[in-house]
Design an enzyme around this catalytic site. Structure first.
Site, PDB file in Angstrom:
ATOM      1  N   GLU A 131       0.840  -1.213   0.000  1.00 22.16           N
ATOM      2  CA  GLU A 131       0.000   0.000   0.000  1.00 22.16           C
ATOM      3  C   GLU A 131       0.871   1.257   0.000  1.00 22.16           C
ATOM      4  OE1 GLU A 131      -2.890   0.457   3.264  1.00 22.16           O
ATOM      5  OE2 GLU A 131      -2.373   2.587   3.183  1.00 22.16           O
ATOM      6  N   CYS A 197      -7.659   3.716   8.132  1.00 22.74           N
ATOM      7  CA  CYS A 197      -8.914   3.104   7.682  1.00 22.74           C
ATOM      8  C   CYS A 197      -9.879   2.926   8.858  1.00 22.74           C
ATOM      9  CB  CYS A 197      -8.580   1.750   7.064  1.00 22.74           C
ATOM     10  SG  CYS A 197     -10.003   0.732   6.824  1.00 22.74           S
TER      11      CYS A 197
HETATM   12  S1  SF4 Z   1     -11.076  -1.589   4.090  1.00 24.92           S
HETATM   13 FE1  SF4 Z   1      -9.316  -0.735   5.207  1.00 24.92          FE
HETATM   14  S2  SF4 Z   1      -8.089  -2.495   5.821  1.00 24.92           S
HETATM   15 FE2  SF4 Z   1      -9.475  -3.183   4.201  1.00 24.92          FE
HETATM   16  S3  SF4 Z   1      -8.313  -2.965   2.300  1.00 24.92           S
HETATM   17 FE3  SF4 Z   1      -9.470  -1.067   2.604  1.00 24.92          FE
HETATM   18  S4  SF4 Z   1      -8.039   0.278   3.667  1.00 24.92           S
HETATM   19 FE4  SF4 Z   1      -7.239  -1.781   3.852  1.00 24.92          FE
END
Ligand code: SF4
Length: 290
Positions: A131, A197
């Site tokens: 990422e 997130c």
């Molecule tokens: S929802 Fe959050 S943890 Fe899941 S892939 Fe997306 S950014 Fe990553």
């Protein structure tokens, strides 16, 4: 005659795949079900069971964009660097399904906008995480990446006029707060975009609550999964008796004795750990303590 006491085992309220990972897996499966030759760029998820299932369905994985010429290519939830995306989109015989998570897309956009506005972009996370590799590709010249676990890397932040701070989506919020305060001392104009997130946050919150209510805690997920490792750290702050296992087999191999005699055990998992793995760990605890 001694009778084994069956422990109370609870699974954290919000656990299992996050929607970003689930969506990427679903997109790959749907394309395959539609008869396409599907390849994913990097592993969609590190979980061994899911990897085996995808492979059984005929979904292949390529490590590099160069290795794929035709068919359908699925970009995983972590996203990819801008040049790689451009490269695969430029291949005439390749259909690209971009399953980059919307939260990651927002981080990439924030990096691009900050760089365009003249901010030196400073990203806190893990340099080798896919990422971060993707997000930094939008962050312009002079950007830096620092490690949340190694403060010596924070010295990479220059003394400059404008700094824009972003984080990897799964780091602990207090790390972002500390880093933002650090950057404030190195510039006049600081912009912080909270790119943690929310799924990770709710998962951490539920897990910490559970960790405070049990005698021992098991965090299930890949040993190279950042958010699972962060989750284990968080749980250990509340419940000293916390272990991180990849799956039920590791629990049985390494923690057979540890399980015995515990009255209340909590289970949680990272965003790439499916619910079925958590249930398997629960069932294994019951079997080991029988
Ligand atoms: S929802 Fe959050 S943890 Fe899941 S892939 Fe997306 S950014 Fe990553």
């Amino acid at each position: 005659m001694s009778t084994a006491v069956r422990p109370e085992v609870r699974i954290a309220e919000r656990a299992g795949f996050c929607y970003g990972v689930r969506l990427a897996i679903d997109k790959a499966k749907h394309a395959r079900d539609a008869g396409k030759e599907v390849t994913t760029l990097g592993q969609l998820v590190h979980n061994p069971g899911i990897k085996a299932d995808l492979s059984d369905r005929g979904i292949r994985t390529a490590d590099l964009a160069d290795q794929v010429e035709g068919g359908t290519l699925v970009i995983r939830a972590h996203g990819v660097p801008a040049n790689e995306l451009e490269q695969v989109r430029g291949k005439p015989d390749l259909e690209v399904i971009d399953a980059t998570c919307t939260w990651v897309l927002q981080s990439q956009k924030a990096a691009r906008e900050l760089a365009a506005a003249g901010y030196t972009v400073c990203i806190i996370g893990h340099e080798d995480h896919p990422e971060v590799k993707g997000v930094r590709s939008y962050a312009g010249e002079g950007h830096v990446v620092v490690d949340d676990m190694d403060r010596s890397t924070w010295e990479r932040v220059p003394h400059t006029k404008k700094i824009g701070v972003l984080s990897q989506s799964t780091i602990l919020p207090f790390k972002l707060e500390e880093f933002a305060a650090f950057c404030l001392r190195r510039c006049h104009d600081l912009r912080v975009v909270n790119t943690i997130c929310p799924v990770t946050l709710t998962r951490q919150a539920d897990s910490v609550v559970l960790a405070g209510e049990v005698d021992a805690m098991i965090v299930v997920g890949g040993k190279n999964s950042s958010n699972t490792k962060e989750l284990a750290v968080k749980c250990a702050e509340v419940c000293a008796d916390t272990v991180h296992v990849a799956d039920a087999d590791e629990l049985e191999g390494e923690y057979r004795e540890w399980v015995r005699g515990k009255a209340r055990i909590g289970i949680t998992g990272g965003t790439s750990t499916p619910e079925v793995d958590l249930e398997e760990v629960r069932d294994r605890i019951y079997a080991l303590s029988a």
